[in-house]
Design an enzyme around this catalytic site. Sequence first.
Site, PDB file in Angstrom:
ATOM      1  N   ARG A   1      77.590  34.010  18.967  1.00 38.84           N
ATOM      2  CA  ARG A   1      78.946  33.456  19.021  1.00 38.84           C
ATOM      3  C   ARG A   1      78.992  32.020  18.498  1.00 38.84           C
ATOM      4  NH1 ARG A   1      80.156  36.176  24.291  1.00 38.84           N
ATOM      5  NH2 ARG A   1      81.886  37.616  23.951  1.00 38.84           N
TER       6      ARG A   1
ATOM      7  N   VAL B   1      89.171  36.992  17.795  1.00 38.10           N
ATOM      8  CA  VAL B   1      87.962  37.777  17.497  1.00 38.10           C
ATOM      9  C   VAL B   1      86.853  37.466  18.502  1.00 38.10           C
ATOM     10  CG1 VAL B   1      86.252  38.304  15.704  1.00 38.10           C
ATOM     11  CG2 VAL B   1      88.607  37.790  15.078  1.00 38.10           C
ATOM     12  N   GLU B   2      85.987  38.475  18.759  1.00 39.26           N
ATOM     13  CA  GLU B   2      84.853  38.343  19.688  1.00 39.26           C
ATOM     14  C   GLU B   2      85.306  37.886  21.072  1.00 39.26           C
ATOM     15  OE1 GLU B   2      81.609  36.057  18.179  1.00 39.26           O
ATOM     16  OE2 GLU B   2      81.299  37.342  16.445  1.00 39.26           O
ATOM     17  N   GLY B   3      86.390  38.456  21.527  1.00 38.18           N
ATOM     18  CA  GLY B   3      86.954  38.077  22.826  1.00 38.18           C
ATOM     19  C   GLY B   3      88.016  37.026  22.641  1.00 38.18           C
TER      20      GLY B   3
END
Length: 782
Positions: free
Chosen positions: A306, A428-430
């Site tokens: 991340r 994106v990505e949570g």
Amino acid sequence: MVFKAIMNGLIKAKAMPQISATERQALEAGTVWIDGQVFSGKPDFAKMFAEPYALLSPREREFVNGPVQQLCEMCDPHEIATTRIIPKKAIDFLASAGFYSFLIPQKFGGLEFSANAISTIMAMITSHSPLLSTLVVIPNSLGAAELIKHYGTQAQKEHYLPRLATGEYLPCFGLTEPTAGSDAASILARGVVFKNAEGKVQIKLNFRKRYITLAPVANLISLAFKLQDPDNLLGKGTDAGITVALVHRGIPGLEMGKHHQPIGDAFYNGPIIGRDVVIDADEIIGGTECAGQGWRMLMEQLAGGRAVSLPAGAVGGVRAAAAASGAYARVRQQFGMPIAEMEGIQEKLAEIAAMAYLSEAARVYAVSALDNNEQPPVVSAVWKAYLTELSREQAKNAMDVMAGAGVMQGPNNVIGRGYCSAPVAITVEGANIMTRSLITFGQGAVRCHPYAFKIANALEANDLPTFSSALKGWIGHMVVNTSRLVGLTLTRGHLASTPKIDGVTPYLRKLAWASSRYSFLTDMALLTVGGKLKARQQLTGHFADALGWQLLAISTVRRYVAEGEIKEDLPLVQYACEYALAKVQKAFESIYSNFGNNPVGFLLRTVGYFSLRVNPIVGSGLDRLVPTVAKTITKSGAQQSRITGDLYIPKFNLADMDSDEVLANTTGVKRLMAAFQAVQEAEVVQMKVIQARRSKLVDKGSVQEMAEAALAKGIITAADKKLLDRANRISLEAIMVDEFTPQEFFGDNSVTYAPGFECANVPNVKHGSNVEPFEKLRVVNS
């Protein structure tokens, strides 16, 4: 007996946050890094500043200055944004130059770059063209290459990695579903293990995925699903759990190829649907031994991942905002002066410049840690959430500076696409709301706290010796930290032991003070809110803010130290620290106000809040720094280059801009940067003309009129006049917005006026005739 009673009471009351199996895998993934220092209440800045701070290797720098520049040169971002097509020469170059292979070991044909190099390249390409960047980001982030590299069988590595490196396989990662977004662990995709007629073990898949980047063009899917094995054929039980397997395009039952239409620069993103798709069990990444290990794999790789791709894109966006707004403010004149000299504009420019410095500091500090074998999930979550949000804010500030030139779309608009695309990275990505309110403090309070995870594990295991030892340690920690907090509060941080750095040490003292208060508040939250923390997302969000901005301020100072304490950068560091501490102060005030209806909450809301307001950790020095910091991006030079970093700027020869044809066919970024250079070269001449007017040697008029008079009186030379004329000419072109004919605007060669309008009352009116618009047109069929 006392500790036994306490332990039983805590278990019965569910005082500590309950940890599910998937949460435990997330908590146990990765490492605790500088986040643990903040939670300790006594950060060791000397230790933090002694950690490695990455530089690109000669091989990596050569790639950035070579192939990355070449790729950007062959792609017109406006053309890509409007056609949504990447030129074939660029597609071929991506494969031949190795852009798909950054993660892949050299023995399998990859480039095997450092995390720093990968994020540098991603930042550079994303700021040029978000659509183009997806073809680089997705193959080089969480997905087939990374998962096979770390967990794949030898046969999988030998087959897939070389083909991923050359682009023969173009991957996508199928995780998100209509009912499972930020809560990815609740996916409904199912795979059922069975034996076919020949006795071979296979998996039948049914799933519906959405928001999958590169899905419309990919030919290899890393698919996440819940694996069920009714006959326990794999020996992992009947409900093995989340698993990741490889699915090839073209397999019966698989539907892919449709597109979603993302906001801003639309990139290749779409759904993947599978109905009774059958794959061999050997396609599980890592083989059948890794059945049910998918969530662990994802958490372990996301722990550091991340901090790479999305933060890199965010940093690229802030760099672009700094370069464009700084240049435009210098070129654009209003009321007889560059708008860069206006205080209102300077406020925006200063924030953009300082946040560009801060965000690059955070990027490099984090990837340096990754290259040093750290995998910090909490810091990665902070970087993803706060840098993408920071990028959105600076895109907005740049739009404010550029005003009309920012809101009129077209190839001459160098900032609008980034502004429109900013919300994509937020989701994106949570989604950032979930990352802030659930992940950052939810994980941090348990994993990064010196004793909380030990106590939670001991309670779950009913382990009295471990519980007793951890509780004693926690009590001691609270006593010492509370005493430290009182001393730091009374002395405004002066009791803290920090490195001596001219102009920066006061901020380190305040950060030490903030860390002690943060540790104290975390203890109070765990003790009084405890198991209800998951539901108190407003409170945990404020805790996340306080943590995030402390980490970003520390990163800023780390960069300053690593780069040799360049004195002209000190105002940038001071502005960034003041800005971050103001955010921390606001977060503390919100924590005090929202702590809860308990005795501790009452004390914090009353006495504590009053004390916090009358003795804040933040000073009032931000405004005094604005003029100096704003100028760092309105003048070319080494400092401006450090702030804008590895940003793709088209090369140009200023002398070529004397040609009308060259100037007309120049891209918006190149035209703006040419004007920026030309204005600076002509600045001395312009000052001569202005001084002549002030001395009443020439009459007041336009710059051109005064220059003509100054030339006639010998105040400036013909060469001077040529420099000034060129600067004015290129500047005018740079600030112009794009114009489109009705045919271009509506994409229809038969259209003369807007559909629904017609020429009326004025016979034989043609486009551009000298009459008022409302005399030309009237609404038809209203």
